[in-house]
Write a protein that holds these residues in place. Structure first.
Motif, PDB file in Angstrom:
ATOM      1  N   VAL A   1       0.868  -1.178   0.000  1.00  0.00           N
ATOM      2  CA  VAL A   1       0.000   0.000   0.000  1.00  0.00           C
ATOM      3  C   VAL A   1       0.900   1.222   0.000  1.00  0.00           C
ATOM      4  O   VAL A   1       1.726   1.386   0.906  1.00  0.00           O
ATOM      5  CB  VAL A   1      -0.932   0.030   1.227  1.00  0.00           C
ATOM      6  N   VAL A   2       0.755   2.069  -0.997  1.00  0.00           N
ATOM      7  CA  VAL A   2       1.573   3.276  -1.104  1.00  0.00           C
ATOM      8  C   VAL A   2       0.724   4.478  -0.704  1.00  0.00           C
ATOM      9  O   VAL A   2      -0.363   4.698  -1.249  1.00  0.00           O
ATOM     10  CB  VAL A   2       2.112   3.461  -2.530  1.00  0.00           C
ATOM     11  N   LEU A   3       1.245   5.254   0.221  1.00  0.00           N
ATOM     12  CA  LEU A   3       0.529   6.410   0.745  1.00  0.00           C
ATOM     13  C   LEU A   3       1.014   7.676   0.045  1.00  0.00           C
ATOM     14  O   LEU A   3       2.048   8.246   0.394  1.00  0.00           O
ATOM     15  CB  LEU A   3       0.748   6.531   2.257  1.00  0.00           C
TER      16      LEU A   3
ATOM     17  N   LYS B   1       4.556  -0.498 -18.863  1.00  0.00           N
ATOM     18  CA  LYS B   1       4.788   0.778 -19.528  1.00  0.00           C
ATOM     19  C   LYS B   1       3.589   1.079 -20.413  1.00  0.00           C
ATOM     20  O   LYS B   1       3.200   0.222 -21.216  1.00  0.00           O
ATOM     21  CB  LYS B   1       6.069   0.722 -20.348  1.00  0.00           C
ATOM     22  N   PRO B   2       2.987   2.257 -20.297  1.00  0.00           N
ATOM     23  CA  PRO B   2       3.337   3.311 -19.343  1.00  0.00           C
ATOM     24  C   PRO B   2       3.116   2.860 -17.898  1.00  0.00           C
ATOM     25  O   PRO B   2       2.339   1.940 -17.637  1.00  0.00           O
ATOM     26  CB  PRO B   2       2.402   4.453 -19.722  1.00  0.00           C
ATOM     27  N   ARG B   3       3.798   3.526 -16.999  1.00  0.00           N
ATOM     28  CA  ARG B   3       3.725   3.130 -15.602  1.00  0.00           C
ATOM     29  C   ARG B   3       2.318   3.298 -15.038  1.00  0.00           C
ATOM     30  O   ARG B   3       1.586   4.211 -15.429  1.00  0.00           O
ATOM     31  CB  ARG B   3       4.698   3.970 -14.768  1.00  0.00           C
ATOM     32  N   PRO B   4       1.928   2.435 -14.098  1.00  0.00           N
ATOM     33  CA  PRO B   4       0.619   2.576 -13.451  1.00  0.00           C
ATOM     34  C   PRO B   4       0.474   3.954 -12.809  1.00  0.00           C
ATOM     35  O   PRO B   4       1.424   4.473 -12.214  1.00  0.00           O
ATOM     36  CB  PRO B   4       0.637   1.473 -12.389  1.00  0.00           C
ATOM     37  N   LYS B   5      -0.691   4.539 -12.939  1.00  0.00           N
ATOM     38  CA  LYS B   5      -0.931   5.882 -12.389  1.00  0.00           C
ATOM     39  C   LYS B   5      -1.424   5.796 -10.949  1.00  0.00           C
ATOM     40  O   LYS B   5      -2.233   4.933 -10.597  1.00  0.00           O
ATOM     41  CB  LYS B   5      -1.958   6.624 -13.248  1.00  0.00           C
TER      42      LYS B   5
ATOM     43  N   LEU C   1       8.546   4.466  -5.532  1.00  0.00           N
ATOM     44  CA  LEU C   1       8.535   3.014  -5.415  1.00  0.00           C
ATOM     45  C   LEU C   1       8.614   2.296  -6.751  1.00  0.00           C
ATOM     46  O   LEU C   1       9.243   1.236  -6.859  1.00  0.00           O
ATOM     47  CB  LEU C   1       7.280   2.560  -4.664  1.00  0.00           C
ATOM     48  N   LEU C   2       7.986   2.828  -7.794  1.00  0.00           N
ATOM     49  CA  LEU C   2       7.896   2.085  -9.056  1.00  0.00           C
ATOM     50  C   LEU C   2       9.263   1.692  -9.622  1.00  0.00           C
ATOM     51  O   LEU C   2       9.458   0.532 -10.010  1.00  0.00           O
ATOM     52  CB  LEU C   2       7.077   2.879 -10.073  1.00  0.00           C
TER      53      LEU C   2
END
Length: 242
Positions: A156-158, A179-183, A166-167
């Motif tokens: 879980v990223v706050l 790619k593209p990276r998750p938003k 983190l990505l």
């Protein structure tokens, strides 16, 4: 991975001795000397704050950085400030902590199958680490994920800062980042496939940070945070979590 870090406890000890970022070292030590009036009789930690939680955690919570008069004072992540009060009360309500409050080391507070950490381990001025400070601190998070690889199943990223930090760490640590990276967004969920044989699929969740700006305005409510934590716990296969 830091070659000398064979265990989480060794990692935590090394993190607490780091002096790699001169601006952050100066700020955390200044805050520890000058103190906040409410804590003037306390001895501040004034050092980098390591992650907290068991070495076999199945769920990892990633924040931003310690607060100058929270973790930088108490020496424990998310302990002694209002953001931590909000987070740990929510973790308790979903079954990830043994009590709803965390005030100081030795208060009996323990996390259950979960660990909390941050991409930056020193309190930054105005709660805003510089990009180069984030990047300099990155290897600690890479090492932490390496040590947790056998058990971690959900993260879980706050907040958006933690998400962006983190990505690239996940990509470096053996998971496939699309790619593209998750938003980033509150309540978003992605499943990352392992890129190495000794990793399992990883469920990635986003939540607004429990900062006072978010919690006082109602942008993040207890129910909202508990929903994300509960979903992450279930994805990690934790029994008994609500």
């Amino acid at each position: 991975m830091d070659s000398v870090c064979r265990t989480i406890s060794e990692l935590d000890a090394l993190v607490s001795e780091c002096r790699a970022c001169p601006r952050l070292v100066a700020w955390r030590e200044q805050a520890a000397r000058e103190k906040r009036a409410a804590f003037r009789d306390e001895t501040y930690w004034g050092r980098p704050v390591p992650g907290y939680g068991p070495p076999d955690a199945r769920l990892l919570v990633v924040g931003l950085a310690p607060a100058a008069h929270g973790g930088n004072r108490t020496g424990r992540m998310f302990t002694g400030d209002r953001s931590g009060d909000f987070l740990y009360a929510a973790m308790y309500r979903v079954g990830l902590a043994n009590q709803p409050t965390a005030t100081h080391i030795g208060d009996g507070f323990e996390l259950i199958d979960a660990r909390v950490t941050a991409p930056v381990h020193c309190a930054p001025p105005d709660n805003k680490p510089l990009p180069e400070e984030r990047d300099r601190c990155r290897h600690w998070l890479v090492t932490e994920l390496e040590l947790l690889k056998a058990t971690v199943r959900s993260i879980v990223v706050l907040g958006g800062f933690g998400w962006q930090a983190l990505l690239p760490v996940l990509a470096e640590s053996g998971w496939e980042v699309p790619k593209p990276r998750p938003k980033f967004g509150h309540g978003v969920e992605y499943e990352l496939a392992p890129a190495a044989a000794d990793r399992a699929p990883l469920h990635l969740f986003g939540s607004y940070h429990p900062s006072q700006q978010n919690t006082f305005t109602g942008r993040l409510t207890p129910v909202m945070l508990e929903a994300v934590l509960g979903a992450a716990a279930r994805a990690a296969g934790l029994p008994g979590c609500r």
